[in-house]
Design a protein around this motif. Structure first.
Motif, PDB file in Angstrom:
ATOM      1  N   ASN A 107      46.911 -12.574  42.259  1.00  0.00           N
ATOM      2  CA  ASN A 107      45.818 -11.698  42.703  1.00  0.00           C
ATOM      3  C   ASN A 107      46.360 -10.645  43.676  1.00  0.00           C
ATOM      4  O   ASN A 107      46.026 -10.641  44.858  1.00  0.00           O
ATOM      5  CB  ASN A 107      44.740 -12.558  43.378  1.00  0.00           C
ATOM      6  N   PRO A 108      47.207  -9.737  43.188  1.00  0.00           N
ATOM      7  CA  PRO A 108      47.906  -8.814  44.085  1.00  0.00           C
ATOM      8  C   PRO A 108      46.981  -7.855  44.843  1.00  0.00           C
ATOM      9  O   PRO A 108      47.350  -7.382  45.919  1.00  0.00           O
ATOM     10  CB  PRO A 108      48.843  -8.048  43.143  1.00  0.00           C
ATOM     11  N   ARG A 109      45.799  -7.595  44.302  1.00  0.00           N
ATOM     12  CA  ARG A 109      44.877  -6.681  44.973  1.00  0.00           C
ATOM     13  C   ARG A 109      43.914  -7.420  45.914  1.00  0.00           C
ATOM     14  O   ARG A 109      43.047  -6.819  46.521  1.00  0.00           O
ATOM     15  CB  ARG A 109      44.090  -5.879  43.932  1.00  0.00           C
ATOM     16  N   HIS A 110      44.076  -8.733  45.987  1.00  0.00           N
ATOM     17  CA  HIS A 110      43.261  -9.588  46.856  1.00  0.00           C
ATOM     18  C   HIS A 110      41.770  -9.407  46.592  1.00  0.00           C
ATOM     19  O   HIS A 110      40.961  -9.279  47.515  1.00  0.00           O
ATOM     20  CB  HIS A 110      43.595  -9.334  48.330  1.00  0.00           C
ATOM     21  N   HIS A 111      41.419  -9.439  45.318  1.00  0.00           N
ATOM     22  CA  HIS A 111      40.016  -9.392  44.933  1.00  0.00           C
ATOM     23  C   HIS A 111      39.322 -10.707  45.281  1.00  0.00           C
ATOM     24  O   HIS A 111      39.972 -11.713  45.566  1.00  0.00           O
ATOM     25  CB  HIS A 111      39.898  -9.115  43.431  1.00  0.00           C
ATOM     26  N   THR A 112      38.004 -10.696  45.213  1.00  0.00           N
ATOM     27  CA  THR A 112      37.231 -11.889  45.529  1.00  0.00           C
ATOM     28  C   THR A 112      37.630 -13.048  44.625  1.00  0.00           C
ATOM     29  O   THR A 112      37.934 -12.847  43.435  1.00  0.00           O
ATOM     30  CB  THR A 112      35.726 -11.606  45.379  1.00  0.00           C
ATOM     31  N   VAL A 113      37.668 -14.259  45.180  1.00  0.00           N
ATOM     32  CA  VAL A 113      38.060 -15.438  44.412  1.00  0.00           C
ATOM     33  C   VAL A 113      36.993 -16.522  44.519  1.00  0.00           C
ATOM     34  O   VAL A 113      36.235 -16.573  45.488  1.00  0.00           O
ATOM     35  CB  VAL A 113      39.415 -16.014  44.888  1.00  0.00           C
ATOM     36  N   ALA A 114      36.941 -17.369  43.506  1.00  0.00           N
ATOM     37  CA  ALA A 114      36.156 -18.599  43.552  1.00  0.00           C
ATOM     38  C   ALA A 114      37.135 -19.748  43.725  1.00  0.00           C
ATOM     39  O   ALA A 114      38.217 -19.749  43.123  1.00  0.00           O
ATOM     40  CB  ALA A 114      35.348 -18.770  42.268  1.00  0.00           C
ATOM     41  N   THR A 115      36.792 -20.722  44.551  1.00  0.00           N
ATOM     42  CA  THR A 115      37.704 -21.828  44.831  1.00  0.00           C
ATOM     43  C   THR A 115      36.983 -23.161  44.710  1.00  0.00           C
ATOM     44  O   THR A 115      35.758 -23.245  44.817  1.00  0.00           O
ATOM     45  CB  THR A 115      38.284 -21.727  46.251  1.00  0.00           C
ATOM     46  N   ASP A 116      37.756 -24.205  44.488  1.00  0.00           N
ATOM     47  CA  ASP A 116      37.236 -25.564  44.559  1.00  0.00           C
ATOM     48  C   ASP A 116      38.406 -26.534  44.652  1.00  0.00           C
ATOM     49  O   ASP A 116      39.560 -26.165  44.406  1.00  0.00           O
ATOM     50  CB  ASP A 116      36.317 -25.918  43.387  1.00  0.00           C
ATOM     51  N   CYS A 117      38.096 -27.769  44.997  1.00  0.00           N
ATOM     52  CA  CYS A 117      39.136 -28.772  45.206  1.00  0.00           C
ATOM     53  C   CYS A 117      38.607 -30.156  44.851  1.00  0.00           C
ATOM     54  O   CYS A 117      37.506 -30.535  45.277  1.00  0.00           O
ATOM     55  CB  CYS A 117      39.592 -28.749  46.664  1.00  0.00           C
TER      56      CYS A 117
END
Length: 247
Positions: free
Chosen positions: A43-53
């Motif tokens: 994600n080189p442009r540091h766009h919004t991300v969704a995360t989970d664990c």
């Protein structure tokens, strides 16, 4: 591979269903993943991300005699080589190179990198070299495993509140496409509770995940199917834990 090791991949066992029940699902992931070199490749442009664990903690006795790399290798063999992932691996072998290739503009694989198309190519004893490609669509971008000397320091009294970990990053998609992300498998050895050194320590296994749209700063298409992702992530994690605990 032993018969027991083979069965731990292809047949649901008690440890699989126990993991489904005992593992926890949360949305935050560790800060170090979101500030890592892996994150910058994907994600080189540091766009919004969704995360989970997805996480599960087991006693140190359950993985006695295993190094961090062996734990990660066993988990990897169950995650990518188990019955849950089997249909996806077949589809990716046929179509992944065309429709979901894993490649990143700033990433360079090591000369030792391998291409794995069969489950038999996934070792349950050691991790593949950085840059190795699984089923055309999952790229091993980074790995870090603690040395024995680091573990000795971790167990000292001065280090009891610290929990350094080992990890391996498997990434998918492309920074030149509209969908990409990463699965980080992490193992953390937790010190015994309190001052009683006779207490048994624990080991936490995490499946950390982020996904994004590298081309446009908006959610990826995967956000339209959150429940499917939740169920699939828990099942993949449980298959990894089964391979680890039923070794």
């Amino acid at each position: 591979m032993t018969v027991k090791g083979f069965l731990s991949r292809v047949v649901p066992q008690g440890t699989f269903f126990l993991s489904l029940f005992q593992s926890s699902f949360t949305f935050p992931v560790s800060k170090d993943l979101l500030t890592s070199a892996t994150f910058n490749h994907v994600n080189p442009r540091h766009h919004t991300v969704a995360t989970d664990c997805v996480s599960q903690t087991v006693s140190s006795r359950a993985v006695k005699g295993l190094s961090d790399e062996q734990i990660l290798a066993l988990f990897t063999s169950g995650f990518f080589g188990g019955f849950v992932f089997r249909a996806e691996s077949w589809a990716l072998n046929l179509l992944g190179a065309r429709f979901l290739p894993a490649r990143y503009t700033t990433f360079r694989p090591t000369p030792e990198a391998l291409k794995v198309h069969r489950v038999s190519g996934i070792s349950n004893k050691s991790l593949l070299p950085v840059g190795s490609l699984l089923f055309n669509s999952f790229l091993l971008v980074d790995k870090h495993t603690k040395a024995a000397s680091e573990k000795m320091c971790e167990n000292s009294h001065e280090k009891q509140n610290e929990t350094p970990s080992s990890y391996v990053d498997y990434c998918f998609g492309s920074d030149e496409a509209r969908f990409a992300g990463c699965h980080r498998f992490r193992v953390t050895r937790l010190p015994p509770a309190g001052d009683n050194t006779g207490n048994e320590g624990q080991v936490r296994i995490d499946l950390e995940h982020f996904r994004c749209n590298p081309q446009e700063n908006k959610p990826s298409w995967a956000e339209k199917i959150p429940m499917l992702h939740f169920v699939y992530a828990k099942m993949l994690f449980a298959n990894g834990m089964q391979a680890l605990l039923a070794r």
